[in-house]
Scaffold this active site. Structure first.
Site, PDB file in Angstrom:
ATOM      1  N   CYS A  79      28.766   4.590  -6.434  1.00 30.15           N
ATOM      2  CA  CYS A  79      29.326   4.519  -7.790  1.00 30.15           C
ATOM      3  C   CYS A  79      29.563   5.953  -8.248  1.00 30.15           C
ATOM      4  O   CYS A  79      29.632   6.863  -7.427  1.00 30.15           O
ATOM      5  CB  CYS A  79      28.383   3.762  -8.731  1.00 30.15           C
ATOM      6  N   ALA A  80      29.692   6.167  -9.543  1.00 33.69           N
ATOM      7  CA  ALA A  80      30.006   7.518 -10.020  1.00 33.69           C
ATOM      8  C   ALA A  80      28.842   8.484  -9.816  1.00 33.69           C
ATOM      9  O   ALA A  80      29.021   9.595  -9.325  1.00 33.69           O
ATOM     10  CB  ALA A  80      30.412   7.469 -11.487  1.00 33.69           C
TER      11      ALA A  80
END
Ligand code: FE2
Length: 393
Positions: A79-80
């Site tokens: 994810c980020a």
């Protein structure tokens, strides 16, 4: 409940890229939202099979998401920042799907630095070495040159402790820190690295632009000598090469390795439009490429500050090309008339990098930025080349 204590440790970006580059059949599960996924993805030197299922889909109906995934191979979830992907890893493991989390997510990918040794091409004269430091997530390239116990760092990224440690590992000390130009796509680590190592720092903003920080001036043709002890020295010659920016410089290392900054890439030329003066800077770029480089031989090894895609990386892992090849193959170098070149630059205009004016101000020494903000500014790939080939990110 997730048994987080039994979760395997996260995968580091370097490990993931090494395994993917070696052709291991890794399956990536990207759980960022749609627009983050569309604008910037993790890439290997070989294609990485990737499934995109946003985190919120897992929140809504985890079972349906799990059903979309194979159970017979390891999945790396990203994810980020590595937070929501860790929760997805717990969900998958509860369902019996083997998975690991990418530590630090895309932020860690965007900051990861991979050193690759540049072949000297002359093993009999192995008195110096050069490393191309590939910031894979952004397509930024910096360089460490070592001769004897002395090293020069060129176009350093913000993670200055990485360069300090790397140079220490080469049993050398940093004696010069150089930038090829005032970067617009990332915050330079140059001034901080110079200050911490007690070395002189050089960058040129060019005429009409003000630097708010101290630099040690270098003039066109000046030679830095590296190595000293034992009588063996490496000469690094400064070439003033205006165009991409008015103050752009290239550095000729030894006789045939040219650190070309954003003046010349391996498939295109630098964009001269970031100052809103595409005509004037385009003309300067035309003359730099035609006249400024005229004395360089075809076997000069061009080593740029950026690249566009992983197909620019050679089989040896280095992004480079001979000047002779570029003279034959880069479309912009085939244009023999100044006006036609400028017209081509004008036709290739595209939006500037995000926050480029704020990044330039920081790199001129006119402002400071905290690391979280700088990380946010630097998300995504660079957009430094002219022409349409560059990914429109
Ligand atoms: Fe640039």
């Amino acid at each position: 409940m997730a048994d987080t204590e039994s979760s395997p440790p996260g995968v580091e970006v370097g490990e993931l890229l090494a395994r993917a580059d070696a052709g291991e059949p890794i399956l990536l599960l990207d759980v960022r939202n749609d627009d983050e996924y569309e604008t910037w993805r993790l890439e290997g030197r070989r294609p990485i099979e990737t499934v995109h299922i946003p985190y919120f889909d897992f929140i809504e109906d985890a079972a349906a998401c799990v059903d979309r995934l194979p159970r017979n191979r390891e999945i790396v979830v990203l994810c980020a920042k590595g937070g929501s992907s860790a929760m997805v890893v717990d969900t998958l493991r509860e369902s019996g799907v083997a998975s690991r989390n990418l530590a630090g997510g895309m932020i860690a990918y965007g900051e990861y630095l991979q050193p690759v040794k540049v072949p000297s091409g002359d093993p009999g004269l192995a008195t110096w070495e050069m490393w191309q430091v590939n910031r894979r997530g952004k397509g930024c390239l910096s360089y460490v040159i070592r001769s004897g116990r002395e090293a020069i760092v060129v176009d350093a990224s913000r993670d200055v402790s990485w360069y300090e440690e790397f140079v220490r590992g080469l049993r050398a000390a940093i004696v010069w820190v150089l930038d090829t130009h005032v970067h617009a796509d990332h915050v330079s680590g140059g001034p901080a690295l110079a200050a911490r190592s007690g070395s002189p720092y050089f960058v040129s903003a060019g005429e009409g632009f003000e630097l708010w920080q101290h630099v040690t001036p270098l003039v066109n043709g000046q030679e830095l000598r590296l190595g000293g002890e034992g009588g063996v020295t490496l000469e690094v010659r400064v070439m003033r090469t205006p165009g991409h920016t008015p103050g752009s410089s290239c550095y000729l290392v030894g006789r045939r390795h040219l650190l070309s900054g954003d003046t010349l890439f391996v498939k295109s030329v630098g964009r001269p439009d970031l100052g809103g003066q595409v005509d004037a800077w385009g003309r300067a770029l035309f003359h730099t490429l035609r006249d400024g480089f005229a004395t360089l031989s075809d076997d000069t090894v061009v080593l740029p500050a950026h690249y566009a895609g992983l197909d620019d990386v050679g089989p040896d892992g280095v992004v480079s090309a001979s000047l002779g090849t570029l003279r034959r193959t880069v479309p912009e170098l085939q244009i023999r008339e100044e006006e036609k070149f400028v017209a081509a630059m004008r036709a290739a205009l595209k939006p500037p990098p995000a926050q480029y004016d704020e990044i330039i101000r920081v790199n001129l020494g006119g402002a400071t930025v905290d690391p979280e903000k700088a990380t946010e500014w630097e998300l995504g790939k660079n957009q430094c080349a002219a022409g349409t080939r560059h990914p429109a990110l």
